[in-house]
Motif scaffolding. Structure first.
Motif, PDB file in Angstrom:
ATOM      1  N   ARG A 181      -7.774  37.746 -25.093  1.00  0.00           N
ATOM      2  CA  ARG A 181      -6.950  38.943 -24.921  1.00  0.00           C
ATOM      3  C   ARG A 181      -7.728  39.991 -24.141  1.00  0.00           C
ATOM      4  NH1 ARG A 181      -5.322  41.204 -30.379  1.00  0.00           N
ATOM      5  NH2 ARG A 181      -7.102  42.568 -30.094  1.00  0.00           N
ATOM      6  N   ILE A 182      -7.064  40.622 -23.189  1.00  0.00           N
ATOM      7  CA  ILE A 182      -7.709  41.712 -22.464  1.00  0.00           C
ATOM      8  C   ILE A 182      -7.550  42.967 -23.316  1.00  0.00           C
ATOM      9  CG2 ILE A 182      -7.647  43.121 -20.366  1.00  0.00           C
ATOM     10  CD1 ILE A 182      -6.777  40.608 -18.850  1.00  0.00           C
ATOM     11  N   ASP A 183      -8.680  43.523 -23.730  1.00  0.00           N
ATOM     12  CA  ASP A 183      -8.624  44.678 -24.635  1.00  0.00           C
ATOM     13  C   ASP A 183      -8.577  45.998 -23.886  1.00  0.00           C
ATOM     14  OD1 ASP A 183      -8.841  42.998 -26.886  1.00  0.00           O
ATOM     15  OD2 ASP A 183     -11.008  42.851 -26.568  1.00  0.00           O
ATOM     16  N   GLY A 184      -8.976  45.993 -22.623  1.00  0.00           N
ATOM     17  CA  GLY A 184      -8.935  47.262 -21.892  1.00  0.00           C
ATOM     18  C   GLY A 184      -9.579  47.137 -20.532  1.00  0.00           C
ATOM     19  N   GLY A 185      -9.455  48.213 -19.760  1.00  0.00           N
ATOM     20  CA  GLY A 185     -10.068  48.253 -18.435  1.00  0.00           C
ATOM     21  C   GLY A 185      -9.024  48.201 -17.340  1.00  0.00           C
ATOM     22  N   ARG A 186      -9.513  48.206 -16.103  1.00  0.00           N
ATOM     23  CA  ARG A 186      -8.605  48.149 -14.943  1.00  0.00           C
ATOM     24  C   ARG A 186      -9.162  47.167 -13.929  1.00  0.00           C
ATOM     25  NH1 ARG A 186      -6.747  53.624 -12.460  1.00  0.00           N
ATOM     26  NH2 ARG A 186      -8.947  53.920 -11.952  1.00  0.00           N
ATOM     27  N   VAL A 187      -8.275  46.494 -13.209  1.00  0.00           N
ATOM     28  CA  VAL A 187      -8.675  45.644 -12.082  1.00  0.00           C
ATOM     29  C   VAL A 187      -7.884  46.130 -10.882  1.00  0.00           C
ATOM     30  CG1 VAL A 187      -8.672  43.319 -11.128  1.00  0.00           C
ATOM     31  CG2 VAL A 187      -9.193  43.632 -13.537  1.00  0.00           C
ATOM     32  N   LEU A 188      -8.531  46.895 -10.015  1.00  0.00           N
ATOM     33  CA  LEU A 188      -7.824  47.517  -8.896  1.00  0.00           C
ATOM     34  C   LEU A 188      -7.979  46.665  -7.647  1.00  0.00           C
ATOM     35  CD1 LEU A 188      -9.142  51.127  -9.575  1.00  0.00           C
ATOM     36  CD2 LEU A 188      -6.867  50.240 -10.126  1.00  0.00           C
ATOM     37  N   PHE A 189      -6.840  46.212  -7.107  1.00  0.00           N
ATOM     38  CA  PHE A 189      -6.844  45.503  -5.825  1.00  0.00           C
ATOM     39  C   PHE A 189      -6.143  46.409  -4.833  1.00  0.00           C
ATOM     40  CE2 PHE A 189      -4.412  42.823  -2.837  1.00  0.00           C
ATOM     41  CZ  PHE A 189      -5.486  42.295  -2.132  1.00  0.00           C
ATOM     42  N   GLU A 190      -6.832  46.789  -3.786  1.00  0.00           N
ATOM     43  CA  GLU A 190      -6.324  47.774  -2.826  1.00  0.00           C
ATOM     44  C   GLU A 190      -5.734  48.978  -3.561  1.00  0.00           C
ATOM     45  OE1 GLU A 190      -3.758  45.277  -0.348  1.00  0.00           O
ATOM     46  OE2 GLU A 190      -5.395  45.080   1.086  1.00  0.00           O
ATOM     47  N   GLY A 191      -6.381  49.372  -4.634  1.00  0.00           N
ATOM     48  CA  GLY A 191      -5.988  50.572  -5.367  1.00  0.00           C
ATOM     49  C   GLY A 191      -4.929  50.350  -6.434  1.00  0.00           C
ATOM     50  N   ARG A 192      -4.285  49.169  -6.489  1.00  0.00           N
ATOM     51  CA  ARG A 192      -3.240  48.920  -7.505  1.00  0.00           C
ATOM     52  C   ARG A 192      -3.851  48.179  -8.691  1.00  0.00           C
ATOM     53  NH1 ARG A 192       0.552  45.227  -4.266  1.00  0.00           N
ATOM     54  NH2 ARG A 192       2.052  45.424  -5.965  1.00  0.00           N
ATOM     55  N   ASP A 193      -3.482  48.613  -9.904  1.00  0.00           N
ATOM     56  CA  ASP A 193      -4.056  47.994 -11.100  1.00  0.00           C
ATOM     57  C   ASP A 193      -3.329  46.687 -11.431  1.00  0.00           C
ATOM     58  OD1 ASP A 193      -5.337  47.375 -13.416  1.00  0.00           O
ATOM     59  OD2 ASP A 193      -4.573  49.063 -14.580  1.00  0.00           O
ATOM     60  N   LEU A 194      -4.024  45.578 -11.276  1.00  0.00           N
ATOM     61  CA  LEU A 194      -3.403  44.270 -11.524  1.00  0.00           C
ATOM     62  C   LEU A 194      -3.124  44.058 -13.013  1.00  0.00           C
ATOM     63  CD1 LEU A 194      -5.545  41.928  -9.208  1.00  0.00           C
ATOM     64  CD2 LEU A 194      -3.525  43.254  -8.625  1.00  0.00           C
ATOM     65  N   LEU A 195      -3.948  44.672 -13.864  1.00  0.00           N
ATOM     66  CA  LEU A 195      -3.753  44.442 -15.305  1.00  0.00           C
ATOM     67  C   LEU A 195      -2.458  45.065 -15.818  1.00  0.00           C
ATOM     68  CD1 LEU A 195      -7.317  44.802 -16.858  1.00  0.00           C
ATOM     69  CD2 LEU A 195      -6.192  42.800 -15.913  1.00  0.00           C
ATOM     70  N   GLY A 196      -2.005  46.100 -15.129  1.00  0.00           N
ATOM     71  CA  GLY A 196      -0.764  46.741 -15.573  1.00  0.00           C
ATOM     72  C   GLY A 196       0.472  46.091 -14.957  1.00  0.00           C
ATOM     73  N   MET A 197       0.291  45.076 -14.106  1.00  0.00           N
ATOM     74  CA  MET A 197       1.436  44.498 -13.386  1.00  0.00           C
ATOM     75  C   MET A 197       2.158  43.425 -14.206  1.00  0.00           C
ATOM     76  SD  MET A 197       0.478  43.640  -9.531  1.00  0.00           S
ATOM     77  CE  MET A 197      -0.056  44.883  -8.402  1.00  0.00           C
ATOM     78  N   LYS A 198       3.452  43.317 -13.966  1.00  0.00           N
ATOM     79  CA  LYS A 198       4.204  42.206 -14.579  1.00  0.00           C
ATOM     80  C   LYS A 198       3.799  40.918 -13.866  1.00  0.00           C
ATOM     81  CE  LYS A 198       8.415  44.721 -15.714  1.00  0.00           C
ATOM     82  NZ  LYS A 198       8.767  45.655 -14.624  1.00  0.00           N
ATOM     83  N   ASP A 199       3.938  39.790 -14.568  1.00  0.00           N
ATOM     84  CA  ASP A 199       3.538  38.519 -13.964  1.00  0.00           C
ATOM     85  C   ASP A 199       4.290  38.259 -12.662  1.00  0.00           C
ATOM     86  OD1 ASP A 199       1.642  36.414 -14.421  1.00  0.00           O
ATOM     87  OD2 ASP A 199       3.380  35.075 -14.469  1.00  0.00           O
ATOM     88  N   GLY A 200       5.561  38.678 -12.629  1.00  0.00           N
ATOM     89  CA  GLY A 200       6.373  38.475 -11.423  1.00  0.00           C
ATOM     90  C   GLY A 200       5.813  39.222 -10.215  1.00  0.00           C
ATOM     91  N   ASP A 201       5.165  40.365 -10.448  1.00  0.00           N
ATOM     92  CA  ASP A 201       4.573  41.124  -9.337  1.00  0.00           C
ATOM     93  C   ASP A 201       3.201  40.576  -8.967  1.00  0.00           C
ATOM     94  OD1 ASP A 201       6.758  42.831  -9.278  1.00  0.00           O
ATOM     95  OD2 ASP A 201       5.887  44.124 -10.835  1.00  0.00           O
TER      96      ASP A 201
END
Ligand SMILES: Nc1ncnc2c1ncn2[C@@H]1O[C@H](COP(=O)(O)OP(=O)(O)OP(=O)(O)O)[C@@H](O)[C@H]1O
Ligand code: SF4
Ligand SMILES: [Mg+2]
Length: 332
Positions: free
Chosen positions: A63-83
């Protein structure tokens, strides 16, 4: 240049019935286009988990407990799988440590490559097959016309690894995460694969995150290095600085233990002791039981944060090595 991929304070854990393993504990790093960052460290320190988390692929019971993974400034961890799905493989791709995790056993090599191409582009079937064959040829797979119709189980481990690299690089992604990409290959094949990866970095400006415990590979390819221990980054700097002036006692131990091409008969200095138990929650520095540089504060204070100890050189240590002598105080 701005970082194309930035990981910030990433925390990932695996939840078993009786205990929880905090596999990645507050890891931050970034990589710029056209550069290679190597992530190094002993088995179990969390390297693969970082790679999987970056692409939203941490398997259960993780489980990802926290943090951010920014690709070109967009946070991948907050994205829906479809995006996220359209980015995987096209913009960011991963070469898996174990070919069986990256290849589908019930599809031929050709159909897996064709599918990757046609999912992300509007090319015809025929053009996709042309690109597939070219990608296999680039990996120097003998007889690509035969390989294209083969199932993964009909190929050797080394061939599967190269097929996986073909899949990961066919769409020329902007970021390539390569998890021990050459561990299944012999020395000659290793050199070819690493040269190709380096070519993608140079010609396409791809950013490469190279996970490895082979310091020879790091020395040959990496611009920057992050050294991991017990789920954290304990040292981060340019590759040249980490090799010439490691600041963390663990990195210094790794450097001392590495085989030297120029001194083949010299005895190696293995790092004594074992890595921390997975899931250990001891508050102090996890390297303490093995550390030759420990001082009293290491026993009384929690694990130190990663701080800049020299220009663009970070270490998480109360007693970083090679600290420049303090300037003598002036007499009044
Ligand atoms: N699916 C899982 N379930 C439970 N624990 C896991 C799982 N995958 C990894 N772990 C634990 O998480 C920690 C980090 O594992 P990870 O595979 O990320 O390490 P690594 O640095 O890639 O190791 P290696 O060099 O052996 O590939 C280890 O303690 C491992 O036991
Ligand atoms: S904090 Fe202390 S125990 Fe940990 S690596 Fe540094 S000197 Fe060693
Ligand atoms: Mg791994």
């Amino acid at each position: 240049m701005a970082e194309i991929l930035r990981v910030e304070d990433l925390r990932v854990s695996y939840h078993g019935r009786d205990h929880t393993v905090r596999a990645v504990d507050g890891v931050s790093f970034g990589v710029e286009p056209g550069r290679t960052l190597a992530i190094v460290g002993e088995s179990g320190c969390g390297k693969t988990t970082i790679a999987l988390a970056t692409l939203g692929l941490v398997p259960s019971p993780g489980r990802i407990d926290g943090g951010r993974v920014l690709f070109e400034g967009r946070d991948l961890l907050g994205m829906k799988d479809g995006d996220l799905r359209p980015l995987r493989g096209r913009a960011i791709s991963m070469i898996f440590q174990d070919p069986s995790s990256g290849l589908n056993p019930v599809l031929t090599v050709g159909s897996q490559l064709d599918e990757m191409i046609r999912t992300h582009t509007a090319v015809s079937k025929r053009e996709a097959r042309r690109m597939t064959l070219e990608a296999l040829r680039r990996q120097r797979l003998a007889d690509p016309e035969r390989v294209v119709d083969a199932y993964p189980f009909q190929l050797s481990g080394g061939m599967c690894q190269r097929v996986m690299i073909a899949i990961a690089t066919v769409l020329r992604p902007k970021v390539i995460i390569a998890d021990e990409p050459t561990s299944a290959l012999d020395v000659t094949q290793q050199a070819v694969v690493l040269r190709d990866l380096d070519g993608l970095r140079e010609h396409l400006g791809a950013a490469i995150v190279l996970i490895t415990h082979d310091l020879g590979v790091v020395a040959g390819m990496a611009d920057d290095v992050a050294v991991m221990y017990g789920g954290r980054i304990v040292e981060r700097a340019s590759a040249a600085d980490v090799f010439a002036r490691p600041r963390h006692p663990y990195s210094a131990g790794l450097m001392a233990a590495r085989p030297r091409v120029d001194r083949p008969d010299e005895r190696l200095t293995p790092i004594r002791g074992a890595p921390p138990e997975p899931g250990s929650t001891a508050p102090e520095c996890a390297f303490l039981p093995r550390c030759p540089k420990a001082i009293s504060i290491c026993r009384s204070e929690p694990w130190p944060a990663l701080v800049e100890v020299a220009e663009a050189h970070h270490a998480a240590c109360f007693n970083p090595m090679f600290q420049p002598e303090a300037a003598p105080a002036r007499r009044g």
